[in-house]
Design a protein around this motif. Sequence first.
Motif, PDB file in Angstrom:
ATOM      1  N   GLU A  16       0.950  -1.278  -0.076  1.00 57.20           N
ATOM      2  CA  GLU A  16       0.045  -0.157   0.066  1.00 57.20           C
ATOM      3  C   GLU A  16       0.633   1.357   0.024  1.00 57.20           C
ATOM      4  O   GLU A  16       1.759   1.282   0.460  1.00 57.20           O
ATOM      5  CB  GLU A  16      -1.034   0.047   1.300  1.00 57.20           C
ATOM      6  CG  GLU A  16      -2.185  -0.741   1.080  1.00 57.20           C
ATOM      7  CD  GLU A  16      -2.615  -1.603   2.344  1.00 57.20           C
ATOM      8  OE1 GLU A  16      -2.845  -0.983   3.207  1.00 57.20           O
ATOM      9  OE2 GLU A  16      -2.437  -2.783   2.055  1.00 57.20           O
ATOM     10  N   LYS A  17       0.229   2.399  -0.627  1.00 59.10           N
ATOM     11  CA  LYS A  17       1.020   3.838  -0.952  1.00 59.10           C
ATOM     12  C   LYS A  17       0.409   4.463   0.497  1.00 59.10           C
ATOM     13  O   LYS A  17      -0.611   4.393   0.750  1.00 59.10           O
ATOM     14  CB  LYS A  17       0.678   4.332  -2.135  1.00 59.10           C
ATOM     15  CG  LYS A  17       1.336   5.574  -2.293  1.00 59.10           C
ATOM     16  CD  LYS A  17       1.019   5.940  -3.682  1.00 59.10           C
ATOM     17  CE  LYS A  17       1.800   7.207  -4.108  1.00 59.10           C
ATOM     18  NZ  LYS A  17       1.783   7.750  -5.410  1.00 59.10           N
ATOM     19  N   THR A  19      -0.242   7.976   2.094  1.00 59.60           N
ATOM     20  CA  THR A  19      -0.665   9.345   1.516  1.00 59.60           C
ATOM     21  C   THR A  19      -0.371  10.349   2.691  1.00 59.60           C
ATOM     22  O   THR A  19      -0.690  10.360   4.042  1.00 59.60           O
ATOM     23  CB  THR A  19      -2.352   9.441   1.690  1.00 59.60           C
ATOM     24  OG1 THR A  19      -2.939   8.604   0.687  1.00 59.60           O
ATOM     25  CG2 THR A  19      -2.794  10.732   1.113  1.00 59.60           C
ATOM     26  N   ARG A  85       6.426   5.994   4.131  1.00 54.64           N
ATOM     27  CA  ARG A  85       6.116   4.718   3.553  1.00 54.64           C
ATOM     28  C   ARG A  85       5.734   4.049   5.086  1.00 54.64           C
ATOM     29  O   ARG A  85       6.434   4.226   5.873  1.00 54.64           O
ATOM     30  CB  ARG A  85       6.807   3.985   2.748  1.00 54.64           C
ATOM     31  CG  ARG A  85       8.401   3.426   3.490  1.00 54.64           C
ATOM     32  CD  ARG A  85       9.049   2.788   2.491  1.00 54.64           C
ATOM     33  NE  ARG A  85      10.222   2.244   2.983  1.00 54.64           N
ATOM     34  CZ  ARG A  85      11.208   1.948   2.076  1.00 54.64           C
ATOM     35  NH1 ARG A  85      11.191   1.485   1.072  1.00 54.64           N
ATOM     36  NH2 ARG A  85      12.449   1.149   2.584  1.00 54.64           N
ATOM     37  N   LYS A  98       4.504   1.432  -0.509  1.00 55.43           N
ATOM     38  CA  LYS A  98       5.049   2.213  -1.459  1.00 55.43           C
ATOM     39  C   LYS A  98       4.817   3.522  -0.650  1.00 55.43           C
ATOM     40  O   LYS A  98       4.293   3.880   0.053  1.00 55.43           O
ATOM     41  CB  LYS A  98       3.981   2.464  -2.711  1.00 55.43           C
ATOM     42  CG  LYS A  98       3.881   1.101  -3.612  1.00 55.43           C
ATOM     43  CD  LYS A  98       3.135   1.293  -4.801  1.00 55.43           C
ATOM     44  CE  LYS A  98       2.971  -0.099  -5.575  1.00 55.43           C
ATOM     45  NZ  LYS A  98       1.876  -0.696  -5.325  1.00 55.43           N
ATOM     46  N   SER A 100       4.972   7.601  -0.519  1.00 52.13           N
ATOM     47  CA  SER A 100       3.722   8.730  -0.497  1.00 52.13           C
ATOM     48  C   SER A 100       4.372   9.532  -1.804  1.00 52.13           C
ATOM     49  O   SER A 100       5.517   9.365  -1.970  1.00 52.13           O
ATOM     50  CB  SER A 100       3.720   9.514   0.694  1.00 52.13           C
ATOM     51  OG  SER A 100       4.823  10.029   0.853  1.00 52.13           O
TER      52      SER A 100
END
Length: 109
Positions: A16-17, A19, A85, A98, A100
């Motif tokens: 997952e990225k 935010t 991250r 992943k 940001s």
Amino acid sequence: QEEKLKAEKDKYGFNEKTTLKSAKVKGKKVTLKWKKNSKATGYEIYRATKKNGKYKKIRTIKKASAVTFTDSKVKKGKTYYYKVRAYKTVKGNKANGKFSAVRKVKIKK
């Protein structure tokens, strides 16, 4: 090696990225705020002095509930770039999410 890492990441299902919502300057401090990732074990904060420069890990936060970090090791008149991250530890192995998007801040003189 690259293939093996990818396979492991997929196995843990953690890519997952993060935010990065904001990077705010207050005096000689920068406060980063990101969106909490409920699957994360913690977060890693990276900083650079050029957008495409070398990013250095400046902090590992070993708390999944953390959503802010304050960097007080900044210099006046400089511009910094930050990215964050999330990571997850599974059976002693660390799977990184992943990065940001990069946030740019300028410290006033």
